[in-house]
Design an enzyme around this catalytic site. Structure first.
Site, PDB file in Angstrom:
ATOM      1  N   ASP A  42       0.803  -1.144   0.043  1.00  0.00           N
ATOM      2  CA  ASP A  42      -0.213   0.082   0.019  1.00  0.00           C
ATOM      3  C   ASP A  42       0.947   1.359   0.111  1.00  0.00           C
ATOM      4  O   ASP A  42       1.712   1.553   0.978  1.00  0.00           O
ATOM      5  CB  ASP A  42      -0.855  -0.146   1.413  1.00  0.00           C
ATOM      6  CG  ASP A  42      -1.936   1.162   1.295  1.00  0.00           C
ATOM      7  OD1 ASP A  42      -1.711   2.097   0.774  1.00  0.00           O
ATOM      8  OD2 ASP A  42      -2.780   1.000   1.869  1.00  0.00           O
ATOM      9  N   HIS A  43       0.782   1.918  -1.129  1.00  0.00           N
ATOM     10  CA  HIS A  43       1.738   3.023  -1.179  1.00  0.00           C
ATOM     11  C   HIS A  43       1.546   3.995  -0.272  1.00  0.00           C
ATOM     12  O   HIS A  43       2.244   5.065  -0.134  1.00  0.00           O
ATOM     13  CB  HIS A  43       1.870   3.446  -2.702  1.00  0.00           C
ATOM     14  CG  HIS A  43       3.193   4.035  -3.237  1.00  0.00           C
ATOM     15  ND1 HIS A  43       4.320   4.292  -2.294  1.00  0.00           N
ATOM     16  CD2 HIS A  43       3.526   4.345  -4.477  1.00  0.00           C
ATOM     17  CE1 HIS A  43       5.136   4.695  -3.132  1.00  0.00           C
ATOM     18  NE2 HIS A  43       4.919   4.798  -4.077  1.00  0.00           N
ATOM     19  N   ARG A  44       0.186   4.183   0.250  1.00  0.00           N
ATOM     20  CA  ARG A  44       0.051   5.278   1.136  1.00  0.00           C
ATOM     21  C   ARG A  44       0.950   4.975   2.496  1.00  0.00           C
ATOM     22  O   ARG A  44       1.032   6.012   3.024  1.00  0.00           O
ATOM     23  CB  ARG A  44      -1.359   5.311   1.754  1.00  0.00           C
ATOM     24  CG  ARG A  44      -2.595   5.722   0.636  1.00  0.00           C
ATOM     25  CD  ARG A  44      -3.870   5.454   0.752  1.00  0.00           C
ATOM     26  NE  ARG A  44      -4.119   4.160   1.406  1.00  0.00           N
ATOM     27  CZ  ARG A  44      -5.164   3.413   1.701  1.00  0.00           C
ATOM     28  NH1 ARG A  44      -6.271   4.266   1.676  1.00  0.00           N
ATOM     29  NH2 ARG A  44      -5.362   2.185   2.008  1.00  0.00           N
TER      30      ARG A  44
END
Ligand code: CAO
Length: 435
Positions: free
Chosen positions: A407-409
């Site tokens: 999850d790039h967040r």
């Protein structure tokens, strides 16, 4: 003298041989008139069967998975003399009021007798079961399904219906309120996409329509939500598992005699734990606001299991406290139980990270979908011998393809590369895992 009566399946319309998917009582339970006893589900509908009067459950004659029809004996109830449920033997179809499916345009409405795929049949009043005292939501199966499909945690919805029941309107209000939250929230699903065109496939050739299994319907909704709401990136690598495989084969024979099959996955579970401990943001979840990271001190790892009815992800608990042989044993047991449909919902919850191994089947790489609220998942493909250039020559090494979706967040690309490199190094030198 005790007044013990038989409780039978009431009139459920044209349905026959309907599956029991949930038993809500056990022997010794005291029920009120109209309390739900069990849930039935066909491919097209779900319904709850109410207690026709108050009493104590003396004996249960059915179990989950049994198929029943009108007048099948469900259980014996010792009457405590309270009121007979009005109309308990008259199920009612709840269609538009509870169906999450958009109604088809008038031009497509046919004379079909069956409710639409997601509609629910419920017996009046009792459809809204679940004891408020037990801290659970009062809601009918159709409403609960509606909430599930929208990803709404029904326990958080305040019911405005009779006796605090959650209504369809409550779910819709909950969603509206969530959408009105600032966009930074981790739950923004307000995607504007084109509707799928309605296609008459029969125009192009012979077809057969087969309903999706219950597992596929449930997991499909979750996969879709995770796919559209999490910014996925997949990082690839290859681990040199030549030495690990030699060691695994060396110890394998001994454990096979003890009925434990040690596959490469057991080593990967152990390596995953070490990597999760070294990179704690992988062992984390975003909280509901999307603004805080919840770091976990425990280490439970989900393993994707391919079952005849679809994908299931049971969770192995406290992987950090277990050795490779024990993990292999538990993996064998839990995947066998998943395939036999003997995994409870609780056993699929609480995971910190997941591994999806297609190594036993084949393929060189894939992009697994993150199992929210986890923030990363490791995909494993089939190991193969490759020529690796080392010390001035090519030597054959057994290389394992890895695909880490994150999850790039929460996780930056550099952190993901560090995680997978560390993971690969652990597999390349399995002795490090013992340290
Ligand atoms: N490379 C080469 N061989 C591998 C391997 C790999 N990466 N992983 C497993 N193997 C071998 C095993 O050693 C075993 O070999 P032997 O029979 O010769 O001993 C064989 O392949 C079969 O292994 P397995 O699949 O039975 O066992 P496992 O522990 O590797 O996996 C399980 C267990 C439950 C994860 C697996 O059976 C399964 O269901 N995988 C599918 C998961 C899935 O569907 N994922 C997709 C989800 S979408 O993200």
């Amino acid at each position: 003298m005790a007044d013990i009566k038989q409780v039978l399946v009431p009139d459920i319309g044209d349905y026959k041989d309907v599956s029991i998917i949930e038993l809500m009582v056990k022997v010794g339970d005291t029920v009120n008139a109209e309390d739900s006893l069990l849930t039935l589900e066909t491919d097209k509908a779900a319904m709850e069967v109410p207690a026709p009067y108050a009493g104590v459950v003396k004996e249960i004659k059915v179990k989950v998975g049994d198929k029943v029809s009108k007048d099948t004996l469900i259980l014996l109830l010792e009457s405590t003399g309270a009121t007979i449920a009005p109309a308990a033997d008259k199920p009612v179809v709840q269609e538009a009021a509870t169906s999450p499916s958009p109604q088809p345009p008038a031009s497509q409405k046919g004379s079909t007798a069956l409710p639409p795929a997601n509609a629910a049949l419920t017996v009046p009043v009792v459809g809204e079961r679940m004891s408020a005292a037990a801290g659970k939501a009062h809601a009918s199966p159709a409403i609960r399904r509606f909430a599930r499909e929208l990803g709404v945690p029904i326990a958080q919805v305040k019911g405005s219906g009779m006796k605090g029941r959650v209504t369809k309107q409550d779910i819709q209000n909950f969603v509206k309120a969530a959408l009105a939250q600032p966009r930074s929230s981790g739950n923004d699903n307000n995607l504007q996409v084109l509707a799928m065109p309605l296609i008459d496939f029969a125009k192009f050739g012979t077809i057969e329509t087969k309903p999706l299994s219950r597992i596929k319907k449930l997991s499909g909704a979750n996969l879709h939500r995770n796919w559209v709401s999490i910014p996925h990136i997949t990082q690839f690598d290859e681990a040199d598992i030549t030495d690990m495989e030699a060691f695994r084969k060396q110890i394998g024979a001994e454990y096979t005699r003890q009925d434990t099959k040690i596959t490469p996955l057991a080593f990967m579970l152990k390596a995953a734990v070490a990597a999760l401990q070294k990179f704690p943001e992988f062992n984390a979840s975003l909280d509901a606001s999307g603004e805080n990271l919840v770091l976990k001190q425990y280490c439970h790892v989900g393993v994707a299991v391919d079952t005849p009815d679809g994908l299931m992800v049971p969770v192995l608990r406290d992987v950090d406290k277990k050795g490779i042989a024990q993990l292999a044993k538990e993996l064998g047991e839990i995947s066998a139980r998943a395939r036999a449909k003997k995994i409870s919902a609780a056993e699929m919850q609480g995971g910190c990270f997941s591994i999806s191994s297609l190594g036993g089947i084949g393929g060189t790489a894939f992009t697994p979908i993150i199992n929210a609220p986890e923030v990363a998942i490791l995909g494993v493909s089939r190991a193969s011998l490759k020529p690796i250039y080392k010390d001035g020559e090519f030597i054959p090494r057994l290389m394992l393809p890895l695909s880490l979706s994150y999850d790039h967040r929460v996780i930056d690309g550099a952190a993901a590369a560090r995680f997978i490199v560390y993971f690969s190094q652990l597999l390349a030198d399995a002795r490090q895992m013992a340290l």
